[in-house]
Enzyme design. Structure first.
Site, PDB file in Angstrom:
ATOM      1  N   HIS A   1      77.317  -4.125  34.507  1.00 31.14           N
ATOM      2  CA  HIS A   1      77.580  -2.817  34.708  1.00 31.14           C
ATOM      3  C   HIS A   1      76.149  -2.114  34.983  1.00 31.14           C
ATOM      4  O   HIS A   1      76.176  -0.848  35.112  1.00 31.14           O
ATOM      5  CB  HIS A   1      78.316  -2.372  33.418  1.00 31.14           C
ATOM      6  N   ASP A   2      74.910  -2.919  34.920  1.00 34.05           N
ATOM      7  CA  ASP A   2      73.599  -2.329  35.326  1.00 34.05           C
ATOM      8  C   ASP A   2      73.215  -2.511  36.739  1.00 34.05           C
ATOM      9  O   ASP A   2      72.090  -2.347  37.125  1.00 34.05           O
ATOM     10  CB  ASP A   2      72.691  -2.538  34.336  1.00 34.05           C
TER      11      ASP A   2
ATOM     12  N   ASP B   1      94.387   9.761  30.093  1.00 31.16           N
ATOM     13  CA  ASP B   1      93.007  10.831  30.194  1.00 31.16           C
ATOM     14  C   ASP B   1      91.950  10.388  31.276  1.00 31.16           C
ATOM     15  O   ASP B   1      90.823  11.001  31.418  1.00 31.16           O
ATOM     16  CB  ASP B   1      92.609  10.983  28.579  1.00 31.16           C
TER      17      ASP B   1
ATOM     18  N   ASP C   1      79.830  -5.808  22.044  1.00 32.43           N
ATOM     19  CA  ASP C   1      78.573  -5.502  22.527  1.00 32.43           C
ATOM     20  C   ASP C   1      77.735  -5.093  21.386  1.00 32.43           C
ATOM     21  O   ASP C   1      78.501  -4.320  20.629  1.00 32.43           O
ATOM     22  CB  ASP C   1      78.580  -4.472  23.553  1.00 32.43           C
TER      23      ASP C   1
ATOM     24  N   GLU D   1      71.219 -10.550  26.307  1.00 28.73           N
ATOM     25  CA  GLU D   1      70.932  -9.767  27.422  1.00 28.73           C
ATOM     26  C   GLU D   1      69.430  -9.936  27.849  1.00 28.73           C
ATOM     27  O   GLU D   1      68.508  -9.234  26.996  1.00 28.73           O
ATOM     28  CB  GLU D   1      71.143  -8.334  27.476  1.00 28.73           C
TER      29      GLU D   1
ATOM     30  N   ASP E   1      72.632  -6.428  23.349  1.00 30.02           N
ATOM     31  CA  ASP E   1      71.901  -5.514  24.240  1.00 30.02           C
ATOM     32  C   ASP E   1      70.683  -5.494  24.288  1.00 30.02           C
ATOM     33  O   ASP E   1      69.972  -5.349  23.138  1.00 30.02           O
ATOM     34  CB  ASP E   1      72.618  -4.131  24.261  1.00 30.02           C
TER      35      ASP E   1
ATOM     36  N   ASP F   1      93.517   2.315  31.554  1.00 27.60           N
ATOM     37  CA  ASP F   1      93.645   3.651  30.997  1.00 27.60           C
ATOM     38  C   ASP F   1      95.464   3.551  30.490  1.00 27.60           C
ATOM     39  O   ASP F   1      96.178   3.738  31.361  1.00 27.60           O
ATOM     40  CB  ASP F   1      93.454   4.767  31.665  1.00 27.60           C
TER      41      ASP F   1
HETATM   42  C1  GLC Z   1      71.090  -2.374  28.552  1.00 24.42           C
HETATM   43  C2  GLC Z   1      72.741  -2.235  28.984  1.00 24.42           C
HETATM   44  C3  GLC Z   1      72.821  -0.769  29.556  1.00 24.42           C
HETATM   45  C4  GLC Z   1      72.112   0.099  28.779  1.00 24.42           C
HETATM   46  C5  GLC Z   1      71.011  -0.191  27.960  1.00 24.42           C
HETATM   47  C6  GLC Z   1      70.436   0.512  26.810  1.00 24.42           C
HETATM   48  O1  GLC Z   1      70.394  -2.950  29.306  1.00 24.42           O
HETATM   49  O2  GLC Z   1      73.349  -3.174  29.634  1.00 24.42           O
HETATM   50  O3  GLC Z   1      73.943  -0.450  30.307  1.00 24.42           O
HETATM   51  O4  GLC Z   1      72.070   1.456  29.352  1.00 24.42           O
HETATM   52  O5  GLC Z   1      70.843  -1.481  27.655  1.00 24.42           O
HETATM   53  O6  GLC Z   1      71.138   0.400  25.620  1.00 24.42           O
END
Ligand code: GLC
Length: 527
Positions: A325-326, A24, A97, A259, A198, A20
């Site tokens: 991140h998931d 913020d 992304d 992905e 994605d 950051d």
């Molecule tokens: C993908 C992303 C995830 C997001 C989902 C919907 O799986 O990695 O974080 O919530 O798509 O866009």
């Protein structure tokens, strides 16, 4: 700049959590730019940014309201251009992304689409009449609840494979595909080197009920209670993916990573990977999430990797990832020793590995109190509860781990004194040192990036071993899956290049080697 085929690794930045610059409490583009030197020093070759586009942030940026604008939370378009410029000066590629399946419900297309049944944008989304007064199909959303939302004003339902704030685009409409391709071109023209695509699995579907999952014992209407054979992976998915990758192929040395989660219910998982490898191998490949969904079993790993590499077309590149991140972080799922061992495997396998920020420090999930959570996905949706793996990057042992001077959007977590980049930099036993050494090795030897994978039988059921070779160099990797030392029969003679175990004293082998519990080691054959 390094060609994609020589990129050592991609590094995933989760922009909200990286650095950051304005106090913020939320990370931003200027913050990322200020840390590009760190990434170049680490030895990665590309940086992927999770979405920084204009967004109401219902799904932390995966709900985009304008694909050609930067969200003010992250900065300005100028900040993005400066980031790309600085990254390129340092020899780092930049990936955006790209979210094809859905927009935000605040996107102007959706606002227009929902305004009336005959609006020209209506068909950009998926609208259906009620079936017997209820949802048009029984589909459930990955974010929890039903996948259809009723629109009072027009008397129809719209589809959302994720949250209701993320309406699915209608990819069967050629105008939508054109729009999305033009967005890719917009960013490619700005100098972006590639995309992480994605959630593309729902861009094609068959509008029929999904069957119930006979093996599911949980509550009905949870994601797992159905076999998702109609709501995603439809007949046009591969074609639409191929078309996206064609856009990338029309530019010089760009790359696209999909992905993609294989689905056991769709049969042979290697065949599913292969279909994606075959699309456009020079410019696109799937993430291989095998190593975070794997069973901890050496033989199983060896068999799957052998099959995966055997299915690759010429130029095919697996994108191995240990987390994102998931997903719960690898060091939380498996503990430090096993996470280190897998890092050694990941970074010695041909392809383009992807490192999730903080993985190089051994960062762990942080289970924060409910009041500190942000993720709007619900647990039953199959993807919910993802804040623990999204806590801020730890730069040093100062206030808020050096991430922000304000109040961080998610708590920093415990253990910062030992687990921060500054502390690990000069510690020869640290995760960071292991990652730097591995990336250095990968940069030095092309065989790790572009070599050929072959199984090695070391006659020990607890050990996964493989060779990567380019004809002149032969590297042998052995990974001990047991919590006990193991003796393994090794081919010929070798010098150890690196071990995941900082206490290892082995420096060569002659016919056999001893591996410490959960140790992975890479050797160069010298006979
Ligand atoms: C993908 C992303 C995830 C997001 C989902 C919907 O799986 O990695 O974080 O919530 O798509 O866009």
């Amino acid at each position: 700049m390094t060609a994609w085929k020589n990129v050592t690794a991609i590094y995933q930045v989760y922009p909200r959590s990286f650095m950051d610059s304005d106090g913020d409490g939320v990370g931003d583009l200027a913050g990322i730019t200020s840390k590009l030197d760190y990434l170049a020093g680490l030895g990665v070759g590309a940086v992927w940014l999770s979405p920084v586009y204009a967004s109401p942030q219902a799904d932390c940026g995966y709900d985009i309201s304008d694909y050609r604008q930067i969200d003010p939370m992250f900065g300005t378009m100028r900040d993005m251009e400066l980031l790309i410029e600085r990254a390129h000066e340092l020899g780092l590629k930049v990936m955006m992304d790209f979210v094809p399946n859905h927009t935000s419900d605040q996107h102007e297309w959706f606002q227009a689409a929902r305004s009336s049944r005959d609006n020209p944008y209506r068909d950009y989304y998926v609208w259906r009449d009620p079936r017997d007064g209820a949802e048009p199909t029984n589909w459930v959303s990955l974010a929890g609840g039903k996948a259809w939302e009723y629109d009072e004003a027009s008397g129809q339902y719209y589809l959302h494979s994720f949250m209701a704030a993320q309406p699915d685009l209608n990819w069967d409409n050629p105008r939508v595909r054109d729009e999305m391709h033009n967005i890719l071109r917009f960013w490619l023209d700005k100098g972006v080197d590639g995309f992480r695509v994605d959630a593309e699995w729902p861009i094609s579907k068959i509008y029929k009920d999904d069957p119930l999952n006979p093996n599911y014992a949980g509550d009905s209407d949870e994601y797992g209670s159905y076999l998702h054979i109609h709501c995603k992976n439809g007949p046009n998915m591969l074609r639409y993916m191929r078309e996206m990758s064609d856009v990338v192929a029309s530019y010089q040395d760009r790359f696209m990573v999909f992905e993609y989660y294989t689905e056991p219910e769709l049969g042979d998982e290697i065949a599913q990977y292969k279909a994606i490898f075959d699309l456009n191998p020079r410019v696109a490949g799937p993430f291989v999430f095998d190593m975070f969904r794997m069973e901890w079993h050496a033989h199983d790993r060896a068999a799957r990797m052998a099959k995966l590499y055997a299915c690759l077309p010429q130029d095919g590149r697996p994108i191995h990832a240990l987390g994102n991140h998931d997903q719960s972080r690898v060091a939380t799922r498996l503990g430090d020793s096993r996470a280190r061992a897998l890092a050694l495997a990941q970074l010695t396998l041909p392809g383009i590995p992807t490192i999730y920020y903080g993985e190089e420090l051994g960062m762990k999930d942080y289970q924060m109190p409910a009041g500190d959570r942000h993720d709007n996905f619900l647990e039953g949706g199959g993807m919910g509860g993802r804040d623990p793996e999204r806590t801020p990057m730890r730069w040093n042992n100062g206030a808020n781990a050096g991430f922000t001077t304000g109040k961080p959007w998610l708590p920093i977590g415990d253990d910062v004194a030992a687990l921060n980049a500054h502390a690990q930099l000069d510690d020869s036993d640290s995760f960071l040192t292991l990652y730097r050494d591995l990336l250095h090795l990968r940069a030095q030897h092309d065989v790790f990036r572009n070599g050929v994978y072959a199984d090695v039988d070391v006659q020990n059921a607890y050990v996964w071993a493989y060779e990567v070779t380019d004809g002149s160099q032969r590297m042998i990797v052995a990974v001990n899956f047991a919590d006990q030392s193991q003796v393994v029969n090794m081919p010929g003679k070798g010098h150890m290049l690196l071990s995941s175990d900082p206490t290892s004293v082995v420096d060569r082998y002659d016919g056999w080697a001893m591996l410490a519990p959960y140790e992975a080691a890479v050797f160069r054959r010298i006979d």
